[in-house]
Design an enzyme around this catalytic site. Sequence first.
Site, PDB file in Angstrom:
ATOM      1  N   GLU A  38     -21.308  95.454 121.322  1.00 27.91           N
ATOM      2  CA  GLU A  38     -22.382  96.322 121.830  1.00 27.91           C
ATOM      3  C   GLU A  38     -21.926  97.136 123.039  1.00 27.91           C
ATOM      4  O   GLU A  38     -22.498  98.175 123.349  1.00 27.91           O
ATOM      5  CB  GLU A  38     -23.640  95.490 122.119  1.00 27.91           C
ATOM      6  CG  GLU A  38     -24.205  94.987 120.796  1.00 27.91           C
ATOM      7  CD  GLU A  38     -25.579  94.369 120.870  1.00 27.91           C
ATOM      8  OE1 GLU A  38     -26.119  94.229 121.975  1.00 27.91           O
ATOM      9  OE2 GLU A  38     -26.117  94.022 119.792  1.00 27.91           O
ATOM     10  N   HIS A  43     -22.283  91.904 113.489  1.00 32.88           N
ATOM     11  CA  HIS A  43     -21.467  92.743 114.371  1.00 32.88           C
ATOM     12  C   HIS A  43     -19.972  92.705 114.046  1.00 32.88           C
ATOM     13  O   HIS A  43     -19.235  93.588 114.447  1.00 32.88           O
ATOM     14  CB  HIS A  43     -21.640  92.293 115.823  1.00 32.88           C
ATOM     15  CG  HIS A  43     -22.979  92.630 116.409  1.00 32.88           C
ATOM     16  ND1 HIS A  43     -24.158  92.189 115.849  1.00 32.88           N
ATOM     17  CD2 HIS A  43     -23.320  93.360 117.498  1.00 32.88           C
ATOM     18  CE1 HIS A  43     -25.167  92.629 116.583  1.00 32.88           C
ATOM     19  NE2 HIS A  43     -24.689  93.343 117.585  1.00 32.88           N
ATOM     20  N   CYS A  45     -21.358  87.397 110.765  1.00 35.85           N
ATOM     21  CA  CYS A  45     -22.308  87.958 111.739  1.00 35.85           C
ATOM     22  C   CYS A  45     -22.307  89.472 111.546  1.00 35.85           C
ATOM     23  O   CYS A  45     -21.256  90.066 111.265  1.00 35.85           O
ATOM     24  CB  CYS A  45     -21.863  87.589 113.153  1.00 35.85           C
ATOM     25  SG  CYS A  45     -22.790  88.423 114.451  1.00 35.85           S
ATOM     26  N   ASP A  66     -32.904  93.006 110.632  1.00 35.30           N
ATOM     27  CA  ASP A  66     -31.924  92.277 111.449  1.00 35.30           C
ATOM     28  C   ASP A  66     -32.564  92.029 112.807  1.00 35.30           C
ATOM     29  O   ASP A  66     -33.576  92.633 113.151  1.00 35.30           O
ATOM     30  CB  ASP A  66     -30.644  93.116 111.601  1.00 35.30           C
ATOM     31  CG  ASP A  66     -29.614  92.423 112.484  1.00 35.30           C
ATOM     32  OD1 ASP A  66     -29.401  91.207 112.289  1.00 35.30           O
ATOM     33  OD2 ASP A  66     -29.041  93.065 113.376  1.00 35.30           O
ATOM     34  N   SER A  67     -31.914  91.165 113.587  1.00 38.31           N
ATOM     35  CA  SER A  67     -32.392  90.911 114.939  1.00 38.31           C
ATOM     36  C   SER A  67     -32.267  92.148 115.820  1.00 38.31           C
ATOM     37  O   SER A  67     -32.920  92.237 116.849  1.00 38.31           O
ATOM     38  CB  SER A  67     -31.577  89.771 115.557  1.00 38.31           C
ATOM     39  OG  SER A  67     -30.195  90.083 115.478  1.00 38.31           O
ATOM     40  N   CYS A 109     -29.383  89.845 108.817  1.00 39.10           N
ATOM     41  CA  CYS A 109     -28.968  88.970 109.919  1.00 39.10           C
ATOM     42  C   CYS A 109     -28.475  87.625 109.362  1.00 39.10           C
ATOM     43  O   CYS A 109     -29.210  86.936 108.645  1.00 39.10           O
ATOM     44  CB  CYS A 109     -30.190  88.748 110.814  1.00 39.10           C
ATOM     45  SG  CYS A 109     -29.885  87.685 112.209  1.00 39.10           S
TER      46      CYS A 109
END
Length: 275
Positions: A155, A189, A187, A12-13, A75
């Site tokens: 985050e 997140h 996504c 993932d990023s 991702c």
Amino acid sequence: MRASDLPIGIFDSGIGGLTVVRQIRRALPHEDLVYLGDTARVPYGTKSPGTVVRFACEDTQFLLDQKVKAVVVACNTASAWALPTLDRRFEAVPIFGVIAPGARAALARTRNRRIGVIATLATVRSQAYAKALLARDDCIDLVMRDCPLLVPLVEEGWTSGPITESVLRQYLAPLLAHGIDTLVLGCTHYPLLREAIATVAGAGVALVDSAESCAEYVAEGLRQMGLLTVDRKRAGRIQPFVTDDPRWFDELAGVFLGEPADPSSQATLPIIELK
Ligand code: DGL
């Protein structure tokens, strides 16, 4: 060692892909996993397609150098732009993305064929969800929206509360006004915002977690290919790598993973020139 006993590589990023790792562990508890979070270059969601494709190639090569039996592109942004190139370039192992399984799950859930997708700007621009959905059902009425504030909110640990709900209300208003009955969380997140999204979207909207559908897709794919480890009794291990200083990642990893994570090691990625 048999190929089926090698670990599965996941990239993932950054840290968000651990939501996919969490679901893969649920589906395949005995598999060893190598995770790469490209924390030095996150976010991918605001970058141009060429940059995302190059980063995804470097991430994949790093995982192949760790001798993995398959690569999962956790991702959404990288899946949206890089999958065809990765399939062409790295033929030695199967490569799984998150878009196709997310689209498949959305089609299984919708009743009125109005589907919403929320994702990063790069994923929305790629039209990857539109292509995946319309390839299977050309009567789908799709509304997509990029939600750039959601990644930083997660985050920061702001996964609930009035500010997060107010941001979600703004983002989801046009989709809800359109009468969607299914919403794809496109996504890494967003699974952590699932409860807040459910509150704002209401009980009439089914939420499709692309991490969950990806894990089922990977399990199914590896089983068909005879690539699942068979007689391992112990729990699978997770070996995390990051491209930036591991400290920040290590502090937050448990939140995304839903269990304590082993400390990560710093990875140096190969440099790949795309012609
Ligand atoms: N991992 C990205 C995705 O799923 C979100 C974070 C980023 O923009 O890199 O699209």
